[in-house]
Design a protein around this motif. Structure first.
Motif, short mmCIF file in Angstrom:
data_model
loop_
_atom_site.label_atom_id
_atom_site.label_comp_id
_atom_site.label_asym_id
_atom_site.label_seq_id
_atom_site.Cartn_x
_atom_site.Cartn_y
_atom_site.Cartn_z
N TYR B 242 -5.22 -1.60 -3.77
CA TYR B 242 -4.05 -2.33 -3.30
C TYR B 242 -2.78 -1.55 -3.58
O TYR B 242 -2.64 -0.95 -4.65
CB TYR B 242 -3.97 -3.71 -3.97
CG TYR B 242 -5.09 -4.63 -3.51
CD1 TYR B 242 -4.96 -5.37 -2.34
CD2 TYR B 242 -6.27 -4.71 -4.23
CE1 TYR B 242 -5.99 -6.19 -1.91
CE2 TYR B 242 -7.31 -5.52 -3.80
CZ TYR B 242 -7.17 -6.26 -2.63
OH TYR B 242 -8.19 -7.05 -2.19
N LYS B 279 4.40 -1.74 8.00
CA LYS B 279 4.00 -2.97 7.31
C LYS B 279 5.02 -3.36 6.25
O LYS B 279 5.40 -4.53 6.15
CB LYS B 279 2.63 -2.79 6.64
CG LYS B 279 1.47 -2.72 7.61
CD LYS B 279 0.15 -2.81 6.84
CE LYS B 279 -0.87 -1.85 7.37
NZ LYS B 279 -2.10 -1.83 6.62
N LYS B 286 5.86 -9.18 1.42
CA LYS B 286 4.49 -9.00 0.97
C LYS B 286 4.45 -7.89 -0.09
O LYS B 286 4.85 -6.76 0.18
CB LYS B 286 3.62 -8.62 2.17
CG LYS B 286 2.23 -9.20 2.07
CD LYS B 286 1.48 -9.07 3.36
CE LYS B 286 0.08 -8.87 2.96
NZ LYS B 286 -1.04 -9.30 3.30
N ARG B 288 1.89 -6.55 -1.73
CA ARG B 288 0.79 -5.58 -1.76
C ARG B 288 0.05 -5.57 -0.43
O ARG B 288 0.03 -6.58 0.30
CB ARG B 288 -0.18 -5.89 -2.90
CG ARG B 288 -0.93 -7.19 -2.71
CD ARG B 288 -2.06 -7.32 -3.71
NE ARG B 288 -3.09 -8.20 -3.20
CZ ARG B 288 -4.20 -8.50 -3.87
NH1 ARG B 288 -4.41 -7.98 -5.07
NH2 ARG B 288 -5.10 -9.29 -3.35
N HIS B 289 -0.50 -4.44 -0.12
CA HIS B 289 -1.32 -4.31 1.08
C HIS B 289 -2.67 -3.74 0.69
O HIS B 289 -2.78 -2.93 -0.23
CB HIS B 289 -0.65 -3.41 2.11
CG HIS B 289 0.62 -3.99 2.67
ND1 HIS B 289 0.65 -4.93 3.65
CD2 HIS B 289 1.92 -3.78 2.32
CE1 HIS B 289 1.89 -5.28 3.91
NE2 HIS B 289 2.69 -4.59 3.10
N GLN B 290 -3.70 -4.20 1.40
CA GLN B 290 -5.05 -3.81 1.07
C GLN B 290 -5.38 -2.44 1.67
O GLN B 290 -5.02 -2.16 2.80
CB GLN B 290 -5.96 -4.88 1.68
CG GLN B 290 -7.38 -4.88 1.26
CD GLN B 290 -8.08 -6.12 1.78
OE1 GLN B 290 -8.44 -7.03 1.04
NE2 GLN B 290 -8.23 -6.18 3.09
N PHE B 292 -8.68 0.26 2.30
CA PHE B 292 -10.13 0.46 2.24
C PHE B 292 -10.39 1.94 2.08
O PHE B 292 -9.95 2.74 2.90
CB PHE B 292 -10.79 -0.01 3.55
CG PHE B 292 -10.72 -1.49 3.76
CD1 PHE B 292 -11.79 -2.31 3.42
CD2 PHE B 292 -9.59 -2.08 4.31
CE1 PHE B 292 -11.73 -3.67 3.63
CE2 PHE B 292 -9.52 -3.44 4.51
CZ PHE B 292 -10.59 -4.26 4.17
N ASN B 306 -8.21 3.98 4.65
CA ASN B 306 -7.93 3.05 5.75
C ASN B 306 -6.88 2.03 5.33
O ASN B 306 -6.98 1.42 4.27
CB ASN B 306 -9.23 2.34 6.14
CG ASN B 306 -9.21 1.86 7.57
OD1 ASN B 306 -8.15 1.83 8.20
ND2 ASN B 306 -10.37 1.50 8.08
N GLY B 307 -5.87 1.85 6.16
CA GLY B 307 -4.78 0.92 5.84
C GLY B 307 -3.51 1.65 5.43
O GLY B 307 -2.49 1.04 5.18
#
Lengths: 447, 628
Positions: B242, B279, B286, B288-290, B292, B306-307
């Motif tokens: 994250y 984002k 927001k 945190r961002h997820q 992968f 990824n992300g």
């Protein structure tokens, strides 16, 4: 568009007539008409026969005595099973007959659809085809104008708000399908249920308020305006055929707006008598004048009455010209006391006791409101909207049932989509893109 | 130089499927690509499938395409997404070994007898009298061809952006193609500009896995191909990380050098695949961002983040990544970048994916404004099929929206167009519960066989599955169970016990009951033994439980099909039909739908316009009959 579904529509022209015809065509035409018809069982009737009986609405109330003509496929205008219901003329009765056919399972015909079916079923020749295309085009343009018209009011906001609410619910549901591995908060079933219940309640309210369309349901608001003592109240009494307004020769008697309902030509008219329009120093009278001006703003039609013995002054002409929200009919009163006048000449006191003169005035009032086809189509349009709203309401109900039954979300959204589609048929905006758009604008999505 | 029936330009996911399909259907085919080593390369994330995209991959397989088998061969982790959701939206997804995937694709192609390869760059299309006649290459060759399929991906005038650096390229480290866009302009085509992005790759040995969350594959993995019986047991995991406010703060320091924010990138990017800077800019609340972390293969430490797609300066990317918990010591192998490329708005195509301007020229893949391997591959397959049909003067193959996601994809592109990279979502398919990943073979394999794409073994397998389903459906209706047999199971899932014997089909209707478990509990005789065949029990259960919904969607699909049966002549003069609304005339003239159904889905075409068309078409037909 399906050839097999059953359609219904008013076949005769609108306006004053002794009789009118509502027709229905399709595989279930006989069964649907039978549901509303108290008389011989039409489903057993042979082709090309006439049947007299009572027409009943969904609740079982008698609407009219009618004659049903039964035609069986393929020996009918459209080539399908058909029933033509002859009822008494007047828009109100005709609208009720149509409404009951729709409630019994018919779908409102699209403009030109009877003719189109006749054509598709080989009942028209090539030369007539061009005319059919013209007809569809012309009537859809009129219907479009009418629907734009009827959507200009508060309904457009109501429907749009409902649609937005449904798009949002759809977006919430779709979010957890297409983006289940994203790090965003998904709606639980309880939230979805609550949102959907709210929306369904609003749909029910909109449905109830739609009924038969504003003109039919709420009546045409006719405001009678004019200078003090022009004979407004006398005119009203004459139209109503009863003494309702206080009538005296002392100017300024009518201090309050008086409302009376009268059905003319099948339409409900709501007459509002007003205090005379002049600047007054009398406090009570001043209040009445203020109300009069308010009433004019809310009117569909203003009957401007002036006294021909006094004349139609430039000031009055200027006043009438300021009325832009409603149609205006200028009536010269007291022609028994003077020879000629501008506008429609009547003698409310004497002449209107004469049935023929009264008819002339009433016809003029109807003509003033129902000036063109747009108004005729408006009734039909609102029936169409009503039908879409009802379908949307039913779909929302199915979605709620599915939610309660624990149906998976991808299946449950089918009914949401169906509801959205129905509302889109009213406002014209339908798109899968919209739901995705709502998701992308509200949630941080994507890797 | 020797001529070919079909020349495919490009060796990505569209190009390889197009070439394989054309060759298998009997056309002598040549695939031209800049570098043969890049055949079937996964240029972005090392995964196939997902929700919607997995459906497409299954459909490609059902039609005998390459993608499904290559994924099963190269997969290192398999997951069925949405397994807890309803039946229509289960989406298979697989992480793949990038090298193994490309190898599997190349092997599949090399096994096609009529397919040849050439490493070269096409710079010009040769035409004569409005038809394609061949291609001219950078190496100075003229190669005659009766049909040409362009699948040039992001290579046409590709420009790579990393921070303030920008340079021409089709992918990082590969040259862009120049000249072809100009040549298409010369032929009258209109082009636009799109943008997409990719994240950095990092060294997996430099990660602290104790701070990451493991995401293992499914215990009982489902294959992509209907022909695959067994997948590898040896699966690799993905890892979740994250971002944090600190990461976001660091990223922000690079905003003034961001090609996106500073306006150096004009092309439009996909909303559903935003860069990390997008984002944090758009969803500032927001914290945190997820992310992968996806392994790139079995024999490499390279990991795909990824992300974290980004085109910020490399130094900012590196610093930000090192603030992600678990990535503090990460070593970046290559930075993320954005790429801008030319595309050709798809209203210039017919439903066959043939261009309207040049007969025999087809476009497939990102050139049409889509994104994603699966979307590209699906178009390649359709273009390959239709190129061969064009050669044989046969009707084009157009899949319907109620028939396949591929049908939804092509119809969306042509009837609606796209101004951002188009990706499939299940919500785009209005007949979603008919289009499931468990029944793509039932929907499409017979068609594939009639086209010559599907070989006998695959067809036989589908027929056996169909028979097994019918047998189980019959048995469920005929066989009743006694309370004693199933009450224990019913109690265990929290539904009321039986008081008298009931047909199994009735018991299976209960929402709590799973058919496979019910069958186990009922310990039934042979016809009810689990078939051993993939999806059979699921299919039967879905048919039982959702019969009402399925029926409704089938009815809707039939209504649509009726409109699809009204063909509109290719040279139909909409402007001569004065009864159509102005807007409808414009849109219809631009898009030139092939059927009334397609016309009805074009925005701006009202139901009244459709009725008018119906009448005019009937009149025209009657007129022709009368003349003949």
């Amino acid at each position: 568009m399906t050839a097999s579904d059953t359609i219904a529509a008013i076949a005769t022209a609108r306006g004053k007539a002794a009789l009118a015809i509502v027709r229905t065509s399709g595989s279930r035409a006989l069964a649907i008409a039978s549901k509303c018809f108290q008389g011989q069982d039409l489903t057993q009737a042979t082709s090309h026969t006439l049947h007299v009986g009572l027409w009943q609405d969904k609740a079982g109330r008698t609407v009219d005595q009618v004659v049903c003509a039964v035609y069986r496929a393929p020996r009918s205008y459209t080539g399908e099973d058909m029933v033509e219901v002859s009822c008494h003329g007047g828009d109100y009765v005709v609208a009720l007959v149509l409404q009951s056919l729709l409630a019994a399972g018919a779908r409102l015909a699209a403009p030109g659809e009877f003719t189109k079916r006749a054509f598709v079923n080989g009942k028209l020749d090539l030369v007539q085809a061009e005319a059919v295309a013209d007809l569809i085009h012309a009537s859809s343009a009129r219907a479009h104008r009418a629907s734009v018209d009827s959507l200009r009011g508060r309904y457009s906001q109501t429907i749009e708000a409902l649609r937005t609410a449904l798009v949002d619910i759809c977006a919430l549901a779709e979010l957890e399908i297409d983006f289940s591995d994203e790090d965003v908060a998904f709606a639980d079933r309880e939230t979805l249920r609550r949102l959907l219940q709210d929306t369904q309640r609003l749909l029910a309210e909109a449905l109830a308020s739609y009924a038969l369309g504003e003109l039919v349901r709420e009546g045409v608001r006719v405001v009678i305006a004019g200078r003090p003592n022009a004979g407004k109240s006398t005119l009203l009494n004459a139209i109503l055929g009863e003494d309702r307004a206080i009538v005296s020769s002392a100017p300024g008697t009518t201090r309050d707006t008086v409302t009376a309902d009268k059905e003319i030509g099948g339409l409900l008219f709501r007459f509002i008598d007003t205090a005379g329009l002049h600047n007054t120093t009398d406090v009570i009278e001043a209040e009445g004048v203020r109300r009069s001006r308010g009433a004019i703003r809310r009117a569909d039609l203003v009957l401007y009455v002036y006294d021909v013995t006094v004349g139609f002054s430039a000031g009055e002409r200027a006043f009438v010209d300021t009325i832009t929200d409603a149609r205006t009919l200028v009536v010269g009163n007291k022609v028994d006391l003077a020879g000629s006048c501008d506008g429609l000449a009547v003698s409310a006191l004497k002449g209107l006791r004469d049935a023929q003169a009264l008819e002339v005035l009433r016809a003029a009032i109807v003509r003033a409101v129902v000036q063109d086809d747009v108004d005729a189509v408006r009734l039909v349009t609102s029936a169409r909207h009503h039908q879409h709203l009802r379908s949307a309401y039913e779909a929302a109900g199915r979605a709620l049932d599915a939610l309660d039954a624990g149906t998976p979300v991808d299946v449950f959204t089918l009914d949401l989509r169906a509801a959205l589609h129905e509302l889109g048929c009213i406002t014209g905006a339908i798109s899968n893109e919209e739901v995705l758009g709502a998701i992308f604008s509200r949630f941080c999505i994507g890797k | 130089m020797t001529g070919y029936d079909v020349v495919v330009v490009g060796g990505g996911h569209a190009g390889t499927e197009a070439a394989a399909a054309a060759a298998r259907m009997g056309a002598s085919t040549l695939l031209i690509t800049m570098s043969l080593e890049a055949l079937g390369r996964m240029s972005c994330n090392p995964a196939i499938g997902g929700i919607g995209k997995g459906h497409i991959a299954r459909e490609i397989d059902a039609l005998g395409g390459v993608m499904g088998l290559a994924t099963d061969a190269a997969g290192i982790q398999f997951r069925m997404l949405n397994r807890r959701k309803g039946p229509a939206v289960w989406g298979p997804r697989a992480q793949c070994d990038r090298v193994a995937y490309a190898n599997a694709v190349r092997q599949a192609l090399e096994s096609e007898e009529r397919l040849q390869f050439r490493a070269d760059v096409v710079t010009r299309l040769a035409t004569s009298g409005g038809s394609i006649t061949g291609v001219e290459t950078q190496l100075g060759q003229h190669i005659p061809a009766r049909a040409v399929i362009l699948t040039s991906g992001t290579f046409m005038n590709g420009v790579v952006h990393v921070g303030e650096k920008q340079f021409g390229g089709g992918r990082m480290g590969e040259r862009a193609t120049r000249g072809l866009t100009g040549d298409l302009h010369r032929l009258g085509f209109v082009s636009g500009r799109l943008k997409t992005g990719t994240p950095p790759r990092i060294d997996g040995r430099s990660l602290d896995y104790s701070l990451l969350k493991e995401q293992p594959g499914d215990k009982d993995p489902s294959p992509f191909s209907y022909m695959t019986d067994r997948l590898t047991d040896d699966q690799l995991s993905c890892w979740l990380a994250y971002t944090s406010p600190a990461v976001h703060a660091t990223l922000r320091t690079g905003f003034d050098r961001s090609p996106m924010f500073m306006g150096r990138i004009a092309g439009r990017g996909p909303r559903y695949c935003p860069s990390i800077e997008d984002k944090i800019d758009r969803f500032a609340d927001k914290d945190r961002h997820q992310l992968f972390l996806e392994p790139e293969g079995r024999h490499t430490y390279e990991v795909y983040v990824n992300g974290f797609s980004t085109s910020l300066p490399e130094s900012v990317q590196r610093r930000a990544l090192r603030q992600v918990p678990g990535l503090e010591k990460s070593h970046m192998l290559r930075p993320g970048y954005a790429i801008e490329y030319d595309y050709f708005p798809p209203h210039q195509l017919q439903y066959s994916l043939a261009t309207k301007r040049v007969a025999g020229l087809f476009f497939a893949g990102q050139i049409n404004g889509t994104t994603g391997y699966e979307e590209a591959a699906a178009q390649g397959l359709i273009a390959g099929i239709n190129a061969v049909h064009y050669l044989d003067a046969r009707d084009p193959v157009v899949l319907q929206r109620a028939q396949a996601y591929i049908g939804v994809l092509v119809d969306d592109l042509i009837a609606k167009g796209t101004d951002e990279p188009y990706r499939m979502f299940t919500s785009r398919a209005e007949h979603r519960i008919l289009l499931r990943q468990d029944n793509a073979d039932l929907r499409l394999t017979a068609l594939g066989r009639s086209l010559g794409l599907v070989r006998e073994a695959r067809y036989a397998r589908m027929c056996a599955k169909r028979r097994a389903i019918a047998a189980m459906q019959r048995a469920l209706k005929q066989i009743t169970v006694r309370p004693a047999q199933v009450n224990e199971y019913l109690a265990s899932v929290g539904t009321r016990p039986l008081s008298q014997p009931l047909p199994l089909a009735k018991v299976a209707l209960r929402p709590e009951v799973r058919l496979t478990e019910l069958l186990k509990a009922a310990n039934q005789s042979a016809p009810l033994q689990a078939s051993g065949m993939e999806c059979v029990e699921d299919l039967v259960e879905i048919d039982l439980k959702y019969a009402g919904y399925l029926h409704r969607q089938e009815e809707e699909a039939k209504k649509v099909a009726r409109l699809e049966s009204w063909r509109i002549p290719r040279d139909f003069d909409y402007n001569g039909t004065s009864n159509l609304s102005m807007e409808a005339r414009e849109k219809l003239s631009l898009i030139q739908p092939q059927t009334l159904g397609q016309a009805s889905r074009i925005s701006g075409v009202s139901p009244a316009d459709v009725s008018v068309l119906m009448v005019v078409l009937t009149a025209a037909r009657a007129h022709e009959v009368a003349r003949a």
